[in-house]
Design a protein around this motif. Structure first.
Motif, PDB file in Angstrom:
ATOM      1  N   VAL A 125      13.701  14.091   2.479  1.00  0.00           N
ATOM      2  CA  VAL A 125      13.560  13.025   3.242  1.00  0.00           C
ATOM      3  C   VAL A 125      12.067  12.342   3.082  1.00  0.00           C
ATOM      4  CG1 VAL A 125      14.402  10.816   4.924  1.00  0.00           C
ATOM      5  CG2 VAL A 125      15.714  13.269   4.078  1.00  0.00           C
ATOM      6  N   ASP A 126      11.548  11.062   2.530  1.00  0.00           N
ATOM      7  CA  ASP A 126      10.128  11.251   1.874  1.00  0.00           C
ATOM      8  C   ASP A 126       9.957   9.541   3.093  1.00  0.00           C
ATOM      9  OD1 ASP A 126       7.567  10.904   1.539  1.00  0.00           O
ATOM     10  OD2 ASP A 126       7.879  10.689  -0.368  1.00  0.00           O
ATOM     11  N   TYR A 127       9.305   9.269   4.393  1.00  0.00           N
ATOM     12  CA  TYR A 127       8.207   8.479   5.131  1.00  0.00           C
ATOM     13  C   TYR A 127       6.784   8.115   4.636  1.00  0.00           C
ATOM     14  CZ  TYR A 127      13.089   9.825   7.578  1.00  0.00           C
ATOM     15  OH  TYR A 127      13.839  10.163   8.253  1.00  0.00           O
ATOM     16  N   TRP A 156       0.820  -1.116  -0.087  1.00  0.00           N
ATOM     17  CA  TRP A 156      -0.492   0.124  -0.183  1.00  0.00           C
ATOM     18  C   TRP A 156       0.602   1.512   0.097  1.00  0.00           C
ATOM     19  CZ3 TRP A 156      -4.347   2.166  -0.987  1.00  0.00           C
ATOM     20  CH2 TRP A 156      -4.914   3.280  -0.856  1.00  0.00           C
ATOM     21  N   ASP A 157       1.700   1.373   0.633  1.00  0.00           N
ATOM     22  CA  ASP A 157       3.197   2.419   0.879  1.00  0.00           C
ATOM     23  C   ASP A 157       3.335   2.869  -0.770  1.00  0.00           C
ATOM     24  OD1 ASP A 157       4.096   4.221   2.184  1.00  0.00           O
ATOM     25  OD2 ASP A 157       6.065   3.486   2.026  1.00  0.00           O
ATOM     26  N   ALA A 158       4.380   1.638  -1.137  1.00  0.00           N
ATOM     27  CA  ALA A 158       4.700   1.342  -1.905  1.00  0.00           C
ATOM     28  C   ALA A 158       3.583   2.136  -3.528  1.00  0.00           C
ATOM     29  CB  ALA A 158       5.270   0.094  -2.905  1.00  0.00           C
ATOM     30  N   TRP A 159       2.278   1.846  -3.600  1.00  0.00           N
ATOM     31  CA  TRP A 159       1.324   1.976  -4.157  1.00  0.00           C
ATOM     32  C   TRP A 159       0.871   3.960  -4.334  1.00  0.00           C
ATOM     33  CZ3 TRP A 159      -3.832   3.939  -4.540  1.00  0.00           C
ATOM     34  CH2 TRP A 159      -4.609   4.097  -6.376  1.00  0.00           C
ATOM     35  N   GLN A 160       1.367   3.905  -2.797  1.00  0.00           N
ATOM     36  CA  GLN A 160       0.931   5.387  -2.958  1.00  0.00           C
ATOM     37  C   GLN A 160       2.154   6.380  -3.501  1.00  0.00           C
ATOM     38  OE1 GLN A 160      -0.258   5.645   0.966  1.00  0.00           O
ATOM     39  NE2 GLN A 160      -1.751   5.704   0.381  1.00  0.00           N
ATOM     40  N   ARG A 161       3.080   5.499  -3.057  1.00  0.00           N
ATOM     41  CA  ARG A 161       4.234   7.013  -3.820  1.00  0.00           C
ATOM     42  C   ARG A 161       4.260   6.422  -5.009  1.00  0.00           C
ATOM     43  NH1 ARG A 161       8.749   7.102   0.256  1.00  0.00           N
ATOM     44  NH2 ARG A 161       8.080   6.073   1.986  1.00  0.00           N
ATOM     45  N   GLU A 162       3.391   5.437  -5.818  1.00  0.00           N
ATOM     46  CA  GLU A 162       4.029   5.316  -7.232  1.00  0.00           C
ATOM     47  C   GLU A 162       2.579   5.961  -7.809  1.00  0.00           C
ATOM     48  OE1 GLU A 162       5.094   4.314 -11.503  1.00  0.00           O
ATOM     49  OE2 GLU A 162       5.836   4.134  -9.011  1.00  0.00           O
ATOM     50  N   LYS A 182       5.093  18.187  -2.521  1.00  0.00           N
ATOM     51  CA  LYS A 182       4.656  16.386  -3.500  1.00  0.00           C
ATOM     52  C   LYS A 182       5.483  16.242  -4.618  1.00  0.00           C
ATOM     53  CE  LYS A 182       0.201  18.066  -2.571  1.00  0.00           C
ATOM     54  NZ  LYS A 182      -0.965  16.852  -2.253  1.00  0.00           N
ATOM     55  N   LYS A 183       5.394  15.257  -4.048  1.00  0.00           N
ATOM     56  CA  LYS A 183       6.482  14.486  -5.581  1.00  0.00           C
ATOM     57  C   LYS A 183       5.647  14.466  -6.668  1.00  0.00           C
ATOM     58  CE  LYS A 183       7.752  10.459  -3.556  1.00  0.00           C
ATOM     59  NZ  LYS A 183       8.741   9.634  -3.186  1.00  0.00           N
ATOM     60  N   LEU A 184       6.576  14.217  -8.056  1.00  0.00           N
ATOM     61  CA  LEU A 184       5.855  14.523  -9.392  1.00  0.00           C
ATOM     62  C   LEU A 184       7.479  12.910 -10.158  1.00  0.00           C
ATOM     63  CD1 LEU A 184       4.541  15.584 -11.430  1.00  0.00           C
ATOM     64  CD2 LEU A 184       5.851  17.134 -11.532  1.00  0.00           C
ATOM     65  N   SER A 185       6.476  12.065 -10.633  1.00  0.00           N
ATOM     66  CA  SER A 185       7.580  11.502 -11.182  1.00  0.00           C
ATOM     67  C   SER A 185       7.564  11.481 -12.545  1.00  0.00           C
ATOM     68  CB  SER A 185       6.741   9.851 -10.973  1.00  0.00           C
ATOM     69  OG  SER A 185       6.056   9.523 -11.874  1.00  0.00           O
ATOM     70  N   PHE A 186       8.562  10.551 -13.717  1.00  0.00           N
ATOM     71  CA  PHE A 186       8.568  10.859 -14.763  1.00  0.00           C
ATOM     72  C   PHE A 186       7.988  10.913 -15.120  1.00  0.00           C
ATOM     73  CE2 PHE A 186      13.078  11.050 -13.895  1.00  0.00           C
ATOM     74  CZ  PHE A 186      13.876  12.144 -13.176  1.00  0.00           C
TER      75      PHE A 186
END
Length: 549
Positions: A329-331, A20-26, A233-237
């Motif tokens: 440093v994103d947790y 779930w954590d990985a899914w949220q990040r992605e 906020k993060k913004l993936s390529f």
């Protein structure tokens, strides 16, 4: 609930939380965006003005993306070896003198580089307006080598653009001793007969292939920004490829993240800015910020300042540089737990001066804090262990009649006053803490090249001799044997194989993470063994008392 189901339930819950954590990040929805437009040359931002300002002329277009080069200027301070190209005055290479390269103890880590395929990572800036210098303009400098002098706290590198239509522009970098902050100042002198209305932009250009981590330990590399309204906020390529970022704000910063390091452009406080991103080529993207400077009358001058942070994700340092920069440093969603854990870990390290010892002590502290919950869980499992022979007899008695067997098992639990779910809740409560500590150890640059003892010289790297993973596997096998044995022989074999399978993953984990899990397992074994012994003695005394009656 038998032991097999309990352990599988815990593992499944842990896996779900991690997934779930990985899914949220992605899959976090991309920030406020506008539809991307097809453009032949996206490397220079468009010159549209921010709301309320008049438009200026766009820069000339060219086909495709390419990094032009001219003369190279070498700059050295106590923390950097930098290379500035006179084309655009770009920062083309940054070598961090206080950080070693991955898997090396002699070579320095290179953060920015334009000549290490497939890596393309440069910092650019320029002015938008008719005839004004951008990152394609060739500048001149007084020297080709600059070095921070002994006893000096700053080093200035001044670049000058050829005067165009009576407008003179200087671009000045200021490096500081013991600092990863680089100041950039534009000095604009309008010696023409007409007013000018320039826009300044700062951007980072990066490829999509480098700094992606390994298959076993993937890490995030991509864009990020912070505003007081939207926070971090993060913004993936991938998101950049779908839509261009377009966000107007009066504060914040924009930059690019990778594991352990960050670079960010921080415009001057109080200046309205527009964050943007663009796809420059199939695997090249830019993310940056632009701001209106204002009208400069004939004969007048103006200055515009910004800062560029390029270095390690040291939270204490970044807090002093800009609000919200420490969030790089994103947790994730466990930040509320992970941040205090890192604070405690860093305080312990400041006393013991060894991150490995600090990990051990923090693990012991967490184990002590959760001792009552762990004890309740292990006590429940110990009771289940005592019931294992009787459960086996029930299985033999009822054979394949699962309904009757379940009724008989519930009656047995009721008679013995055992809650088969008693071991689950205490474990579930602890899982977020353990996952938080996992992310703390995975994301802390302080672990990078931090020695522990003996053969462990880097807590962020794999144990070179795999001693810790092997010990980790041994502790998992011991834990399995301390738990109740499943009544089904196939299930029992599966439970014996699972520790070995899971141990294989730890062969690819950083030594600091394996050390944490190893210490946690050793403490769990000691606690579980003690509770099992106590339960066995209590059961024996109870049987002895019943026999006397």
């Amino acid at each position: 609930m038998d032991t097999k189901r309990l352990i599988l339930f815990v593992i499944f819950s842990f896996s779900i939380l991690m997934l779930w954590d990985a899914w949220q990040r992605e899959h976090t929805p991309p920030p406020e965006t506008v539809t991307a437009e097809a453009a032949t040359d996206n490397s220079v931002p468009h010159a549209e003005k921010l709301p309320g300002a008049k438009a200026a002329a766009d820069m000339p277009k060219e086909s495709g993306f390419r990094l032009q080069t001219a003369d190279r200027i070498q700059v050295e301070t106590d923390v950097y070896k930098a290379v500035i190209d006179t084309t655009g005055g770009d920062l083309r290479r940054l070598e961090l003198l206080k950080h070693r390269a991955d898997n090396s103890t002699t070579e320095n880590f290179v953060l920015l580089d334009d000549r290490a395929a497939p890596m393309v990572y440069v910092a650019q800036s320029g002015l938008i307006g008719q005839g004004l210098p951008n990152h394609k303009t060739v500048f001149t400098a007084e020297a080709s080598n600059y070095q921070l002098a002994a006893g000096s706290d700053t080093l200035e590198v001044r670049l000058t653009a050829a005067s165009a239509d009576g407008v003179k522009v200087d671009k000045i970098y200021t490096f500081h001793r013991d600092s990863y902050v680089i100041n950039l100042r534009y000095e604009i002198h309008n010696e023409s007969a007409s007013p000018i209305d320039p826009t300044v932009y700062y951007q980072v250009v990066h490829d999509t292939e480098s700094n992606q981590g390994s298959h076993m330990m993937p890490t995030f590399t991509g864009g990020a920004y912070f505003t007081q309204a939207d926070k971090f906020k993060k913004l993936s390529f991938k998101d950049m490829g779908k839509n261009d970022l377009s966000k107007t704000t009066s504060d914040g910063w924009v930059g690019l993240l990778q594991h352990y390091f960050v670079s960010a452009w921080i415009p001057k406080e109080g200046v309205t800015r527009q964050f943007y991103s663009k796809k420059l080529a199939d695997n090249i993207y830019s993310i940056g910020t632009k701001s209106d400077i204002g009208v400069i009358a004939p004969g007048a001058s103006a200055e515009v300042d910004a800062r560029y942070y390029a270095g390690p994700q040291n939270q204490e340092v970044m807090k002093q540089v800009a609000p919200g920069l420490e969030y790089t440093v994103d947790y994730g969603w466990l930040t509320i737990i992970a941040s205090p854990l890192f604070w405690i870990l860093s305080k312990i390290e400041s006393v013991v001066h060894n991150w490995g010892v600090a990990i051990i002590l923090l693990t012991v502290m967490i184990k002590l804090a959760f001792y009552p919950l762990s004890a309740a869980s292990y006590r429940s499992m110990a009771h289940m262990r005592e019931l294992a022979p009787r459960l086996q007899r029930l299985k033999e008695q009822y054979g394949d009649d699962r309904q009757k067997m379940q009724v008989a098992m519930m009656e047995l639990y009721k008679t013995e006053k055992i809650n088969p779910m008693g071991g689950c809740l205490p474990i579930l409560v602890q899982i977020p803490v353990f996952i938080s500590l996992y992310w703390v150890l995975l994301g802390s640059v302080e672990m990078r090249h931090a020695p522990f003892m003996l053969w462990i010289h880097d807590l962020s790297a794999i144990d070179p001799y795999y001693v810790l993973p092997i010990l980790m596997g041994a502790t998992m096998i011991i834990q399995t044997r301390l738990n109740p044995t499943p009544t089904d022989p196939v299930q029992a074999k599966v439970m014996m194989i699972m520790p070995i399978v899971f141990s294989v993953f730890f062969f690819f984990f950083p030594a600091g993470l394996v050390l944490y899990w190893l210490v946690n397992n050793v403490l769990s074994i000691a606690q579980q063994w003690h509770i099992n012994r106590s339960t066995e003695r209590a059961t024996a005394l109870k049987k002895k008392g019943n026999g006397r009656r």
